[in-house]
Design an enzyme around this catalytic site. Structure first.
Site, PDB file in Angstrom:
ATOM      1  N   LYS A 281      44.944  76.431 -10.819  1.00  9.07           N
ATOM      2  CA  LYS A 281      44.806  76.331 -12.305  1.00  9.07           C
ATOM      3  C   LYS A 281      43.644  75.073 -12.807  1.00  9.07           C
ATOM      4  O   LYS A 281      43.573  74.342 -12.047  1.00  9.07           O
ATOM      5  CB  LYS A 281      46.263  75.836 -13.162  1.00  9.07           C
ATOM      6  CG  LYS A 281      47.255  76.751 -12.872  1.00  9.07           C
ATOM      7  CD  LYS A 281      48.576  76.278 -13.620  1.00  9.07           C
ATOM      8  CE  LYS A 281      49.861  77.092 -13.436  1.00  9.07           C
ATOM      9  NZ  LYS A 281      49.423  78.281 -14.350  1.00  9.07           N
ATOM     10  N   ARG A 355      57.786  85.179  -9.987  1.00 10.25           N
ATOM     11  CA  ARG A 355      58.664  86.437  -9.745  1.00 10.25           C
ATOM     12  C   ARG A 355      58.395  86.508  -8.328  1.00 10.25           C
ATOM     13  O   ARG A 355      59.565  87.173  -7.752  1.00 10.25           O
ATOM     14  CB  ARG A 355      57.524  87.407 -10.205  1.00 10.25           C
ATOM     15  CG  ARG A 355      56.050  87.668  -9.559  1.00 10.25           C
ATOM     16  CD  ARG A 355      54.990  88.413 -10.384  1.00 10.25           C
ATOM     17  NE  ARG A 355      54.523  87.906 -11.414  1.00 10.25           N
ATOM     18  CZ  ARG A 355      53.714  88.134 -12.318  1.00 10.25           C
ATOM     19  NH1 ARG A 355      53.305  89.454 -12.441  1.00 10.25           N
ATOM     20  NH2 ARG A 355      53.310  87.547 -13.455  1.00 10.25           N
TER      21      ARG A 355
HETATM   22  N1  BES Z   1      54.099  78.923 -15.039  1.00 11.23           N
HETATM   23  C1  BES Z   1      53.208  79.973 -15.192  1.00 11.23           C
HETATM   24  C2  BES Z   1      53.193  80.648 -16.574  1.00 11.23           C
HETATM   25  C3  BES Z   1      53.026  79.765 -17.659  1.00 11.23           C
HETATM   26  C4  BES Z   1      51.498  79.440 -17.972  1.00 11.23           C
HETATM   27  C5  BES Z   1      53.629  79.159 -18.436  1.00 11.23           C
HETATM   28  C6  BES Z   1      51.208  78.768 -19.229  1.00 11.23           C
HETATM   29  C7  BES Z   1      53.551  78.570 -19.604  1.00 11.23           C
HETATM   30  C8  BES Z   1      52.217  78.161 -19.926  1.00 11.23           C
HETATM   31  C9  BES Z   1      53.313  81.287 -14.129  1.00 11.23           C
HETATM   32  O1  BES Z   1      53.402  80.996 -12.917  1.00 11.23           O
HETATM   33  C10 BES Z   1      51.925  81.560 -13.961  1.00 11.23           C
HETATM   34  O2  BES Z   1      50.703  80.908 -13.691  1.00 11.23           O
HETATM   35  N2  BES Z   1      51.426  82.954 -14.473  1.00 11.23           N
HETATM   36  C11 BES Z   1      50.365  83.374 -14.611  1.00 11.23           C
HETATM   37  C12 BES Z   1      50.300  85.101 -14.063  1.00 11.23           C
HETATM   38  C13 BES Z   1      49.111  85.587 -13.719  1.00 11.23           C
HETATM   39  C14 BES Z   1      48.445  84.969 -12.378  1.00 11.23           C
HETATM   40  C15 BES Z   1      49.282  86.961 -13.602  1.00 11.23           C
HETATM   41  C16 BES Z   1      49.685  83.396 -15.774  1.00 11.23           C
HETATM   42  O3  BES Z   1      50.522  83.583 -16.841  1.00 11.23           O
HETATM   43  O4  BES Z   1      48.632  83.148 -16.099  1.00 11.23           O
HETATM   44 MN    MN Z   2      51.974  80.068 -11.789  1.00 12.14          MN
END
Ligand code: BES
Ligand code: MN
Ligand code: ZN
Length: 501
Positions: A281, A355
């Site tokens: 990230k 997931r």
């Molecule tokens: N924990 C994150 C989701 C999240 C991001 C929650 C920002 C709250 C604020 C999750 O693990 C994630 O990174 N999801 C990705 C999925 C994507 C790669 C398909 C997302 O939402 O960007």
């Molecule tokens: Mn994630």
């Protein structure tokens, strides 16, 4: 904090402070008028001079009001009387509490519980007053070397009800409100705890502590070796990049008269830190990914609340605890893993890790022969875009369960909003290299995440709550909210009262 209910007139209260509502413009509530009469117009005189208009959240603290037995009278603006609903009630209550806490009244008699809130009864008003009080007095200062606590903090709060008949209802509402507040506090503390302290092992220790204190609760923790034996290839792929071992933490509570009654199973995403892994990230705001165990904090909290209330249900909590880190051992984009269900997954983005830990956990809980399974997860950024911070996302393949959860959220003031799980979305998970990919592209990101999970939940009634937008707040008030503990606890209370439970 000590709470109680009583039924009495305002001028007879021997207390440090009594709290009275004033509507806009300068309109005293019923008890306010009563008090004004005995004080021979003292309060209405002040209002007429323009000291308090009655706008939502305005406050005015009066001393030595004639012919009363209390030290102070706190007037709180409630806004327009016809607009007075759930959120106004909670705002006014929070304002009253912070003012009392800051102005040295260690105990108070609160008449706000007598105000009319559209469509709500005395039980709701007292329960939410208790929850709002504990919510706004919450602080997380265990890791500060100096703490600034109020010199004379509020210790005792008495809610007044109109008739003596309401006293029993009020007392029940206090216990329910206290249990929810206890669960919310538990969830907030877990969420706010930094990720170097709150790692999977820490979460496991919390579960062990809960089980040690209650004969009806058993704790069972799966280590990575156990997961390997069970074939949890997806879970292990997430956790393999971290120096912290992953854990699948289960608590089983037997509260039903029939020990074999099918349990309600709550599953929580417990990413104690989500760096994204190799699909790392951006660094800005990455600290907030300590809250990526918010789903597990929510199910922990609901478990604590339900067991404190001694609900006559069988309840299981299963927390998928892991840390998502980049390293030489981390899984890569392109890796294909085999899940416990036998289905294979191509990991196209290591940041879609929630997931992956959930799918194996959802397969694992089949062994409980669940009545229903509800998983809770900070799963997608897309859910924050869709619903913001006001509602959790709800996805479900079982309409009655979805409706029960929506209703529970409405009653608890912790709302969810349903998104569809239509088959058409499933195609977005197609890949040439495995049974499915772990991402479905940018469109409908919350739904395709739900579609992924739906492929692992065919053996029971299932719902999924995406709490990415609701589990914590950013900015100045950064911190865990304790959501969706109120929703889940309300659902469990409702289920314990229906015959089908
Ligand atoms: N924990 C994150 C989701 C999240 C991001 C929650 C920002 C709250 C604020 C999750 O693990 C994630 O990174 N999801 C990705 C999925 C994507 C790669 C398909 C997302 O939402 O960007
Ligand atoms: Mn994630
Ligand atoms: Zn995550």
């Amino acid at each position: 904090m000590e709470f109680s209910v009583k039924s009495g007139s305002p001028e007879k209260q021997r207390s440090a402070c009594i709290v009275i509502g004033v509507f806009e413009p300068r309109k005293l509530s019923q008890v306010g008028e009563q008090l004004d009469e005995v004080s021979e117009g003292y309060i209405s005189n002040i209002l007429r001079r323009g000291d308090l208009e009655g706008k939502l959240g305005q406050v005015l603290l009066l001393h030595n009001v004639p012919n009363t037995l209390c030290d102070r009278v706190l007037l709180i603006g409630c806004g327009k009387e016809r607009d007075f609903g759930d959120s106004q009630y909670k705002k006014v209550m929070a304002k009253a509490i912070t003012t009392l806490n800051e102005t040295g009244s260690m105990e108070a008699v609160c008449f706000l519980s007598e105000l009319n809130v559209k469509g709500r009864d005395i039980y709701w008003k007292v329960k939410h007053a208790v929850e709002a009080t504990q919510d706004c007095l919450y602080t997380f200062d265990t890791l500060k070397s100096k703490t600034d606590t109020a010199r004379r903090p509020l210790r005792k709060l008495i809610f007044n009800v109109t008739t003596r008949r309401d006293l029993t209802l009020g007392e029940q509402a206090i216990s329910a409100g206290l249990a929810v507040a206890e669960g919310v506090k538990f969830a907030k503390d877990l969420g706010n705890m930094p990720p170097n302290i709150c790692h999977p092992t820490y979460l496991a220790e919390q579960a062990e502590k809960i089980a040690a204190e209650n004969d009806k609760i058993d704790c069972n923790i799966l280590e990575e070796e156990d997961m390997r034996e069970l074939g949890m290839g997806a879970f292990l792929a997430v956790s393999q990049g971290s120096a912290q071992p992953g854990k699948l933490i289960c608590l089983e509570y037997k509260g039903a008269t029939d020990p074999n009654q099918q349990p309600i199973v709550l599953v929580g995403k417990g990413l104690t830190f989500d760096s994204g892994g190799i699909s790392i990230k951006p660094s800005e705001g990455m600290d907030e990914m300590k809250f990526d165990m918010g789903g597990s904090a929510g199910v922990f909290g609901a478990f604590v609340a339900a067991t404190q209330l001694d609900l006559p249900i069988n309840l299981v909590m299963a927390v998928a605890a892991a840390e998502n880190m980049p390293s030489g051992n981390a899984c890569r984009p392109g890796d294909v893993v085999t899940t416990m269900s036998g289905q294979t997954v191509e990991i196209l983005n290591t940041d879609a890790e929630g997931r992956l830990v959930l799918c194996d956990t959802l397969t694992y809980v089949e062994k409980y022969d669940p009545d229903v399974v509800i998983d809770v997860a900070t799963l997608t950024g897309a859910c924050v875009i869709a619903l913001g911070a006001h509602a959790s996302g709800l996805l479900s393949t079982h309409n009655p369960l979805a409706h029960d959860l929506l209703n529970a959220g409405e009653a608890a003031g912790d709302r969810a909003w349903r998104l569809p799980l239509w088959d058409e979305y499933q195609e977005q998970l197609n890949t040439n290299f495995a049974d499915m990919a772990n991402i479905g592209g940018r469109p409908a990101g919350t739904i395709t995440a739900g579609c992924f999970l739906a492929r692992y939940t065919k053996k029971y009634h299932w719902a999924h709550l995406d709490v990415a937008g609701t589990a914590w707040k950013s900015g100045k008030a950064k911190g865990s909210t304790g959501r969706p503990v109120p929703l889940l606890t309300q659902y469990l209370i409702d289920r314990s009262q229906s015959k089908s439970a």
